[in-house]
Design a protein around this motif. Sequence first.
Motif, PDB file in Angstrom:
ATOM      1  N   GLU A 123       0.848  -1.195   0.000  1.00  0.00           N
ATOM      2  CA  GLU A 123       0.000   0.000   0.000  1.00  0.00           C
ATOM      3  C   GLU A 123       0.878   1.238   0.000  1.00  0.00           C
ATOM      4  N   LYS A 124       0.515   2.196  -0.829  1.00  0.00           N
ATOM      5  CA  LYS A 124       1.237   3.460  -0.870  1.00  0.00           C
ATOM      6  C   LYS A 124       0.600   4.411   0.131  1.00  0.00           C
ATOM      7  N   MET A 125       1.451   5.009   0.959  1.00  0.00           N
ATOM      8  CA  MET A 125       0.993   5.946   1.974  1.00  0.00           C
ATOM      9  C   MET A 125       1.810   7.226   1.843  1.00  0.00           C
ATOM     10  N   LYS A 126       1.484   8.215   2.654  1.00  0.00           N
ATOM     11  CA  LYS A 126       2.192   9.492   2.594  1.00  0.00           C
ATOM     12  C   LYS A 126       3.694   9.332   2.819  1.00  0.00           C
ATOM     13  N   ASN A 127       4.050   8.454   3.749  1.00  0.00           N
ATOM     14  CA  ASN A 127       5.458   8.288   4.112  1.00  0.00           C
ATOM     15  C   ASN A 127       6.114   7.076   3.447  1.00  0.00           C
ATOM     16  N   GLU A 175       5.880   3.292   0.919  1.00  0.00           N
ATOM     17  CA  GLU A 175       5.100   2.080   0.672  1.00  0.00           C
ATOM     18  C   GLU A 175       5.220   1.139   1.870  1.00  0.00           C
TER      19      GLU A 175
END
Length: 76
Positions: free
Chosen positions: A53-57, A59
């Motif tokens: 999952e790609k997140m702000k900070n 993967e």
Amino acid sequence: MKIRSFIILMIMMMYPLFLHGAVEPKAIIEAKTAVINIAKDPESVRFRDVRIEKMKNGEWIKGEYNAKNSFGGYVR
């Protein structure tokens, strides 16, 4: 122990080829291998819904697994 982990890793790498025709990303394989290496019973580990999952900070690898504990029962 190392041979067993290697065999499990090889099965995990080839399993998607038979089902979906695609190989899991290297990051997921490495994450699963890390979990298997710390499990009390590496052969009992069962993974579910593992994904990147790609997140702000960056993967993250997310998912669930069940494995046997010291008493032989499965835990999450």
